[in-house]
Design a protein around this motif. Structure first.
Motif, PDB file in Angstrom:
ATOM      1  N   ALA A 197      70.548  11.245  29.470  1.00  0.00           N
ATOM      2  CA  ALA A 197      71.659  10.789  28.632  1.00  0.00           C
ATOM      3  C   ALA A 197      71.147  10.290  27.288  1.00  0.00           C
ATOM      4  O   ALA A 197      71.740  10.573  26.231  1.00  0.00           O
ATOM      5  N   ILE A 198      70.037   9.561  27.307  1.00  0.00           N
ATOM      6  CA  ILE A 198      69.457   9.020  26.076  1.00  0.00           C
ATOM      7  C   ILE A 198      69.029  10.146  25.139  1.00  0.00           C
ATOM      8  O   ILE A 198      69.202  10.062  23.923  1.00  0.00           O
ATOM      9  N   GLU A 199      68.492  11.209  25.690  1.00  0.00           N
ATOM     10  CA  GLU A 199      68.089  12.364  24.877  1.00  0.00           C
ATOM     11  C   GLU A 199      69.293  12.944  24.137  1.00  0.00           C
ATOM     12  O   GLU A 199      69.186  13.372  22.980  1.00  0.00           O
ATOM     13  N   ILE A 200      70.445  12.955  24.808  1.00  0.00           N
ATOM     14  CA  ILE A 200      71.659  13.470  24.170  1.00  0.00           C
ATOM     15  C   ILE A 200      72.131  12.520  23.075  1.00  0.00           C
ATOM     16  O   ILE A 200      72.504  12.949  21.981  1.00  0.00           O
ATOM     17  N   TYR A 201      72.109  11.221  23.357  1.00  0.00           N
ATOM     18  CA  TYR A 201      72.515  10.248  22.340  1.00  0.00           C
ATOM     19  C   TYR A 201      71.629  10.355  21.099  1.00  0.00           C
ATOM     20  O   TYR A 201      72.108  10.247  19.969  1.00  0.00           O
ATOM     21  N   ASP A 202      70.335  10.578  21.310  1.00  0.00           N
ATOM     22  CA  ASP A 202      69.420  10.756  20.178  1.00  0.00           C
ATOM     23  C   ASP A 202      69.780  12.007  19.374  1.00  0.00           C
ATOM     24  O   ASP A 202      69.643  12.039  18.155  1.00  0.00           O
ATOM     25  N   LYS A 203      70.248  13.007  20.085  1.00  0.00           N
ATOM     26  CA  LYS A 203      70.581  14.279  19.442  1.00  0.00           C
ATOM     27  C   LYS A 203      71.825  14.158  18.562  1.00  0.00           C
ATOM     28  O   LYS A 203      71.887  14.740  17.476  1.00  0.00           O
ATOM     29  N   VAL A 204      72.827  13.402  19.027  1.00  0.00           N
ATOM     30  CA  VAL A 204      74.095  13.321  18.291  1.00  0.00           C
ATOM     31  C   VAL A 204      74.158  12.135  17.332  1.00  0.00           C
ATOM     32  O   VAL A 204      75.112  12.001  16.575  1.00  0.00           O
ATOM     33  N   TYR A 205      73.138  11.271  17.362  1.00  0.00           N
ATOM     34  CA  TYR A 205      73.153  10.048  16.558  1.00  0.00           C
ATOM     35  C   TYR A 205      73.015  10.350  15.075  1.00  0.00           C
ATOM     36  O   TYR A 205      72.143  11.102  14.664  1.00  0.00           O
ATOM     37  N   PHE A 206      73.877   9.739  14.249  1.00  0.00           N
ATOM     38  CA  PHE A 206      73.867   9.997  12.818  1.00  0.00           C
ATOM     39  C   PHE A 206      73.506   8.782  11.979  1.00  0.00           C
ATOM     40  O   PHE A 206      73.772   8.755  10.796  1.00  0.00           O
ATOM     41  N   ASP A 210      76.964   5.267  12.801  1.00  0.00           N
ATOM     42  CA  ASP A 210      77.249   5.710  14.164  1.00  0.00           C
ATOM     43  C   ASP A 210      76.947   4.600  15.178  1.00  0.00           C
ATOM     44  O   ASP A 210      76.213   4.799  16.137  1.00  0.00           O
ATOM     45  N   SER A 211      77.539   3.436  14.981  1.00  0.00           N
ATOM     46  CA  SER A 211      77.214   2.272  15.806  1.00  0.00           C
ATOM     47  C   SER A 211      77.616   2.452  17.269  1.00  0.00           C
ATOM     48  O   SER A 211      76.965   1.907  18.160  1.00  0.00           O
ATOM     49  N   GLU A 212      78.674   3.223  17.522  1.00  0.00           N
ATOM     50  CA  GLU A 212      79.122   3.408  18.897  1.00  0.00           C
ATOM     51  C   GLU A 212      78.075   4.144  19.726  1.00  0.00           C
ATOM     52  O   GLU A 212      77.790   3.772  20.865  1.00  0.00           O
ATOM     53  N   VAL A 213      77.494   5.192  19.160  1.00  0.00           N
ATOM     54  CA  VAL A 213      76.444   5.930  19.857  1.00  0.00           C
ATOM     55  C   VAL A 213      75.212   5.051  20.051  1.00  0.00           C
ATOM     56  O   VAL A 213      74.575   5.087  21.106  1.00  0.00           O
ATOM     57  N   ALA A 214      74.895   4.242  19.044  1.00  0.00           N
ATOM     58  CA  ALA A 214      73.743   3.333  19.152  1.00  0.00           C
ATOM     59  C   ALA A 214      73.938   2.364  20.312  1.00  0.00           C
ATOM     60  O   ALA A 214      73.002   2.076  21.071  1.00  0.00           O
ATOM     61  N   VAL A 235      68.238   6.906  11.415  1.00  0.00           N
ATOM     62  CA  VAL A 235      68.351   8.120  10.608  1.00  0.00           C
ATOM     63  C   VAL A 235      69.720   8.037   9.975  1.00  0.00           C
ATOM     64  O   VAL A 235      70.715   7.870  10.660  1.00  0.00           O
ATOM     65  N   THR A 236      69.787   8.119   8.654  1.00  0.00           N
ATOM     66  CA  THR A 236      71.068   7.944   7.992  1.00  0.00           C
ATOM     67  C   THR A 236      71.936   9.191   8.136  1.00  0.00           C
ATOM     68  O   THR A 236      71.450  10.285   8.397  1.00  0.00           O
ATOM     69  N   VAL A 237      73.237   8.995   7.937  1.00  0.00           N
ATOM     70  CA  VAL A 237      74.166  10.121   7.972  1.00  0.00           C
ATOM     71  C   VAL A 237      73.793  11.140   6.910  1.00  0.00           C
ATOM     72  O   VAL A 237      73.832  12.342   7.142  1.00  0.00           O
TER      73      VAL A 237
END
Length: 280
Positions: A197-206, A210-214, A235-237
């Motif tokens: 799951a963490i790997e996916i969050y890292d992938k979609v994090y902007f 993107d505080s919700e994903v963090a 990583v910034t948007v």
């Protein structure tokens, strides 16, 4: 010359240490505020924001002292950015360091899932079974996946998301598949497959926006035994968006002789989609 270099390094190192010290103390004070609030009433997002608002002025001098900059205007700007970075990092950092906040965020996550399943209807799945049978597209599989998840059919949800991503022509674009990937991460968490799951969050994090994903990433990592040291560098948007645009520019150069207008449209579409995600 060598003495000057050593002096500069010492100053920078001292500045870094001071910054880490005030950040740790800031987290502790915010956590104390949240603990006091939780004794009086159920925690809310407004209570969290109030604790941040009340705590920040106490650290203004320390924040400014940690910035090495001779130009007054630049120092002011860097001070504002330091405050912004401090506040945006707080939610995910507090999940690791503040037990009352971790329990609050975890409760909200669990509660939303239970309410979703309480309102789920078994006969809904028939409609989407027919949709998949008639038009087996990426959209059809994803819509059925959402219904399976509401019903608690975890394996079926995972299988439908996998099929949706397989059929999606933009499966490599995390902006286009963000919703599918976020649901997949939740499915993996339900199976206690936190690292996946963490790997996916890292992938979609902007990044900072993107505080919700963090928060979700920190929650999953904390449950798997992780510590605050596991928080990734922001990583910034803009960085993410520029990366996508740059990859599109390469495609434009390759396909320029075939069609000059389509690649340009793709770049604009990606930029627009990203802004819509964060309601910019």
């Amino acid at each position: 010359m060598k003495t000057n270099i050593i002096y500069i390094l010492l100053v920078l190192n001292l500045s870094f240490v001071n910054a880490q010290n005030y950040k740790s103390a800031f987290r502790s004070d915010v956590c104390n505020c949240l603990e006091e609030e939780s004794l009086k009433r159920v925690l809310t997002e407004n209570a969290f924001k109030r604790c941040l608002r009340e705590t920040l002025p106490k650290y203004a001098a320390q924040i400014d002292a940690s910035i090495i900059e001779e130009d007054t205007q630049q120092k002011f700007l860097k001070g504002q950015l330091a405050r912004k970075d401090l506040l945006s990092a707080m939610p995910s950092e507090l999940i690791y360091s503040c037990d009352v906040y971790f329990k609050h965020i975890n409760f909200l996550r669990t509660s939303s899932l239970l309410i979703m399943r309480e309102n789920a209807k078994e006969d809904e799945i028939e409609k989407y079974d027919q949709m998949v049978a008639l038009t087996p597209s990426a959209t059809a599989y994803f819509m059925r996946a959402k219904v399976h998840f509401k019903l608690g059919n975890i394996k079926e949800t995972e299988a439908d998301i996998a099929k949706s991503l397989e059929l999606n022509p933009n499966s490599e674009n995390t902006i286009s598949t963000r919703h599918e990937l976020m649901l997949l991460a939740w499915v993996l968490e339900e199976q206690e497959r936190y690292k996946e799951a963490i790997e996916i969050y890292d992938k979609v994090y902007f990044g900072a926006l993107d505080s919700e994903v963090a928060k979700l990433r920190a929650l999953a990592d904390k449950k798997s035994g992780g510590t605050i040291a596991n928080i990734p560098v922001n990583v910034t948007v803009e960085d993410k968006e520029n990366s996508n645009v740059n990859s599109r520019i390469k495609t434009v150069k390759v396909n320029r002789t075939d069609n000059k207008s389509k690649p340009s449209t793709k770049v604009k579409k990606d930029s627009t989609s990203l802004k819509k995600l964060f309601k910019l």
